[in-house]
Design a protein around this motif. Structure first.
Motif, PDB file in Angstrom:
ATOM      1  N   GLY A  10       0.812  -1.212   0.000  1.00  8.55           N
ATOM      2  CA  GLY A  10       0.000   0.000   0.000  1.00  8.55           C
ATOM      3  C   GLY A  10       0.843   1.258   0.000  1.00  8.55           C
ATOM      4  O   GLY A  10       0.396   2.311   0.411  1.00  8.55           O
ATOM      5  N   SER A  11       2.055   1.177  -0.452  1.00  4.46           N
ATOM      6  CA  SER A  11       2.975   2.305  -0.439  1.00  4.46           C
ATOM      7  C   SER A  11       2.641   3.307  -1.544  1.00  4.46           C
ATOM      8  O   SER A  11       2.251   2.937  -2.644  1.00  4.46           O
ATOM      9  N   THR A  12       2.799   4.593  -1.230  1.00  2.00           N
ATOM     10  CA  THR A  12       2.659   5.645  -2.246  1.00  2.00           C
ATOM     11  C   THR A  12       4.016   6.199  -2.660  1.00  2.00           C
ATOM     12  O   THR A  12       4.090   7.120  -3.464  1.00  2.00           O
ATOM     13  N   ASP A  13       5.061   5.629  -2.123  1.00  2.00           N
ATOM     14  CA  ASP A  13       6.421   6.035  -2.482  1.00  2.00           C
ATOM     15  C   ASP A  13       6.855   5.212  -3.692  1.00  2.00           C
ATOM     16  O   ASP A  13       6.940   3.986  -3.610  1.00  2.00           O
ATOM     17  N   PRO A  14       7.142   5.858  -4.813  1.00  2.00           N
ATOM     18  CA  PRO A  14       7.508   5.112  -6.021  1.00  2.00           C
ATOM     19  C   PRO A  14       8.738   4.209  -5.822  1.00  2.00           C
ATOM     20  O   PRO A  14       8.875   3.201  -6.521  1.00  2.00           O
ATOM     21  N   GLU A  15       9.599   4.542  -4.890  1.00  2.00           N
ATOM     22  CA  GLU A  15      10.798   3.723  -4.677  1.00  2.00           C
ATOM     23  C   GLU A  15      10.499   2.424  -3.946  1.00  2.00           C
ATOM     24  O   GLU A  15      11.217   1.448  -4.109  1.00  2.00           O
ATOM     25  N   THR A  16       9.458   2.415  -3.113  1.00  6.08           N
ATOM     26  CA  THR A  16       9.166   1.212  -2.331  1.00  6.08           C
ATOM     27  C   THR A  16       7.878   0.522  -2.756  1.00  6.08           C
ATOM     28  O   THR A  16       7.594  -0.571  -2.290  1.00  6.08           O
ATOM     29  N   ALA A  17       7.085   1.143  -3.621  1.00  8.96           N
ATOM     30  CA  ALA A  17       5.808   0.563  -4.041  1.00  8.96           C
ATOM     31  C   ALA A  17       6.044  -0.637  -4.950  1.00  8.96           C
ATOM     32  O   ALA A  17       7.000  -0.682  -5.731  1.00  8.96           O
ATOM     33  N   HIS A  18       5.151  -1.617  -4.835  1.00 11.58           N
ATOM     34  CA  HIS A  18       5.197  -2.797  -5.694  1.00 11.58           C
ATOM     35  C   HIS A  18       4.287  -2.574  -6.897  1.00 11.58           C
ATOM     36  O   HIS A  18       3.655  -1.535  -7.025  1.00 11.58           O
ATOM     37  N   LEU A  19       4.214  -3.549  -7.755  1.00  5.55           N
ATOM     38  CA  LEU A  19       3.471  -3.436  -9.003  1.00  5.55           C
ATOM     39  C   LEU A  19       2.029  -2.992  -8.765  1.00  5.55           C
ATOM     40  O   LEU A  19       1.556  -2.047  -9.382  1.00  5.55           O
ATOM     41  N   PHE A  20       1.338  -3.670  -7.870  1.00  8.44           N
ATOM     42  CA  PHE A  20      -0.068  -3.329  -7.642  1.00  8.44           C
ATOM     43  C   PHE A  20      -0.209  -1.945  -7.003  1.00  8.44           C
ATOM     44  O   PHE A  20      -1.166  -1.223  -7.278  1.00  8.44           O
ATOM     45  N   ASP A  21       0.742  -1.589  -6.151  1.00 12.05           N
ATOM     46  CA  ASP A  21       0.726  -0.245  -5.570  1.00 12.05           C
ATOM     47  C   ASP A  21       0.897   0.802  -6.672  1.00 12.05           C
ATOM     48  O   ASP A  21       0.200   1.816  -6.682  1.00 12.05           O
ATOM     49  N   ASN A  22       1.851   0.533  -7.566  1.00  8.01           N
ATOM     50  CA  ASN A  22       2.102   1.478  -8.655  1.00  8.01           C
ATOM     51  C   ASN A  22       0.877   1.636  -9.547  1.00  8.01           C
ATOM     52  O   ASN A  22       0.521   2.745  -9.940  1.00  8.01           O
ATOM     53  N   VAL A  23       0.217   0.524  -9.862  1.00  4.31           N
ATOM     54  CA  VAL A  23      -0.987   0.596 -10.696  1.00  4.31           C
ATOM     55  C   VAL A  23      -2.065   1.398  -9.978  1.00  4.31           C
ATOM     56  O   VAL A  23      -2.705   2.275 -10.563  1.00  4.31           O
ATOM     57  N   ARG A  24      -2.283   1.090  -8.697  1.00  3.28           N
ATOM     58  CA  ARG A  24      -3.292   1.819  -7.931  1.00  3.28           C
ATOM     59  C   ARG A  24      -2.929   3.307  -7.865  1.00  3.28           C
ATOM     60  O   ARG A  24      -3.791   4.178  -8.046  1.00  3.28           O
ATOM     61  N   ASN A  25      -1.659   3.643  -7.606  1.00  2.00           N
ATOM     62  CA  ASN A  25      -1.241   5.041  -7.494  1.00  2.00           C
ATOM     63  C   ASN A  25      -1.387   5.788  -8.815  1.00  2.00           C
ATOM     64  O   ASN A  25      -1.715   6.975  -8.830  1.00  2.00           O
ATOM     65  N   LEU A  26      -1.142   5.094  -9.909  1.00  5.74           N
ATOM     66  CA  LEU A  26      -1.349   5.714 -11.223  1.00  5.74           C
ATOM     67  C   LEU A  26      -2.829   5.939 -11.482  1.00  5.74           C
ATOM     68  O   LEU A  26      -3.225   7.002 -11.961  1.00  5.74           O
ATOM     69  N   ASN A  27      -3.649   4.950 -11.160  1.00  7.86           N
ATOM     70  CA  ASN A  27      -5.093   5.056 -11.423  1.00  7.86           C
ATOM     71  C   ASN A  27      -5.765   6.100 -10.539  1.00  7.86           C
ATOM     72  O   ASN A  27      -6.701   6.767 -10.975  1.00  7.86           O
ATOM     73  N   THR A  28      -5.327   6.234  -9.322  1.00  3.37           N
ATOM     74  CA  THR A  28      -5.954   7.208  -8.408  1.00  3.37           C
ATOM     75  C   THR A  28      -5.388   8.619  -8.571  1.00  3.37           C
ATOM     76  O   THR A  28      -5.925   9.556  -7.990  1.00  3.37           O
ATOM     77  N   GLY A  29      -4.306   8.764  -9.324  1.00  6.32           N
ATOM     78  CA  GLY A  29      -3.703  10.081  -9.517  1.00  6.32           C
ATOM     79  C   GLY A  29      -2.756  10.473  -8.392  1.00  6.32           C
ATOM     80  O   GLY A  29      -2.346  11.623  -8.291  1.00  6.32           O
ATOM     81  N   GLU A  30      -2.422   9.518  -7.536  1.00  3.06           N
ATOM     82  CA  GLU A  30      -1.528   9.807  -6.405  1.00  3.06           C
ATOM     83  C   GLU A  30      -0.171  10.320  -6.890  1.00  3.06           C
ATOM     84  O   GLU A  30       0.364  11.293  -6.358  1.00  3.06           O
ATOM     85  N   TYR A  31       0.374   9.663  -7.909  1.00  2.80           N
ATOM     86  CA  TYR A  31       1.685  10.098  -8.409  1.00  2.80           C
ATOM     87  C   TYR A  31       1.584  11.480  -9.050  1.00  2.80           C
ATOM     88  O   TYR A  31       2.493  12.308  -8.905  1.00  2.80           O
ATOM     89  N   ASP A  32       0.496  11.761  -9.742  1.00  2.00           N
ATOM     90  CA  ASP A  32       0.307  13.100 -10.320  1.00  2.00           C
ATOM     91  C   ASP A  32       0.231  14.152  -9.211  1.00  2.00           C
ATOM     92  O   ASP A  32       0.764  15.248  -9.340  1.00  2.00           O
ATOM     93  N   ARG A  33      -0.461  13.820  -8.102  1.00  2.64           N
ATOM     94  CA  ARG A  33      -0.554  14.731  -6.974  1.00  2.64           C
ATOM     95  C   ARG A  33       0.828  14.983  -6.373  1.00  2.64           C
ATOM     96  O   ARG A  33       1.190  16.103  -6.058  1.00  2.64           O
ATOM     97  N   GLN A  34       1.623  13.910  -6.231  1.00  3.09           N
ATOM     98  CA  GLN A  34       2.975  14.059  -5.678  1.00  3.09           C
ATOM     99  C   GLN A  34       3.844  14.920  -6.587  1.00  3.09           C
ATOM    100  O   GLN A  34       4.595  15.779  -6.106  1.00  3.09           O
ATOM    101  N   ILE A  35       3.715  14.725  -7.890  1.00  2.00           N
ATOM    102  CA  ILE A  35       4.495  15.521  -8.854  1.00  2.00           C
ATOM    103  C   ILE A  35       4.078  16.987  -8.763  1.00  2.00           C
ATOM    104  O   ILE A  35       4.932  17.886  -8.731  1.00  2.00           O
ATOM    105  N   ALA A  36       2.765  17.229  -8.700  1.00  2.00           N
ATOM    106  CA  ALA A  36       2.280  18.616  -8.602  1.00  2.00           C
ATOM    107  C   ALA A  36       2.767  19.266  -7.309  1.00  2.00           C
ATOM    108  O   ALA A  36       3.159  20.443  -7.301  1.00  2.00           O
ATOM    109  N   ALA A  37       2.765  18.520  -6.214  1.00  2.00           N
ATOM    110  CA  ALA A  37       3.236  19.066  -4.933  1.00  2.00           C
ATOM    111  C   ALA A  37       4.726  19.406  -5.008  1.00  2.00           C
ATOM    112  O   ALA A  37       5.161  20.458  -4.527  1.00  2.00           O
TER     113      ALA A  37
END
Length: 152
Positions: free
Chosen positions: A22-49
């Protein structure tokens, strides 16, 4: 046998799912975490921040550079004013030296000239201590006029 087959099928899925932290850190997130973070826009939010943080840092740096530039200009202006005052003090001292030759035979005028030279020293001390430039200039003009009047 059927339970073994079902167990063999479910075991890899359970292992894969257990790896999802369930990690939102791209360095420690696993495949499913990365997919979920991409789909929810979490990574976009982190980039914008991070972009907003970088823009704020750049604005602060630009502001600091502008303040530094202003302070450097003020420092140069102050140094020029101090040099000008020191030059004026030297000129007034020169007037006093010239007046000394003219009043050498008059003890009263010589005492007044000594007092004026003491005031010149006080003005110089004020300049060294960072005194008010306008007041110092006015005092130098007054001293110069007094020395001229004394030497007549």
């Amino acid at each position: 046998m059927m339970t073994r087959f079902l167990f063999a099928l479910l075991l890899p899925g359970a292992v894969i799912l257990s790896g999802c932290s369930g990690s939102t850190d791209p360095e420690t997130a696993h495949l499913f975490d990365n997919v979920r973070n991409l789909n929810t826009g979490e990574y976009d939010r982190q980039i914008a921040a991070k972009d907003a943080e970088a823009a704020a840092i750049i604005r602060n740096n630009n502001s600091a550079q502008a303040r530094i530039g202003g302070l450097q200009s003020q420092t140069a202006s102050n140094a020029q004013s101090i040099a000008s005052l020191k030059s004026q003090i030297a000129a007034v001292r020169g007037e006093a030296a010239a007046a000394r030759a003219q009043v050498a035979g008059n003890p009263e005028k010589l005492a007044q000239l000594n007092a004026l030279e003491g005031q010149i020293n006080a003005v110089q001390a004020d300049v060294e201590a960072g005194g008010d430039l306008a007041v110092t200039r006015a005092e130098l003009r007054r001293l110069s006029a007094s020395i001229r009047a004394l030497s007549r």
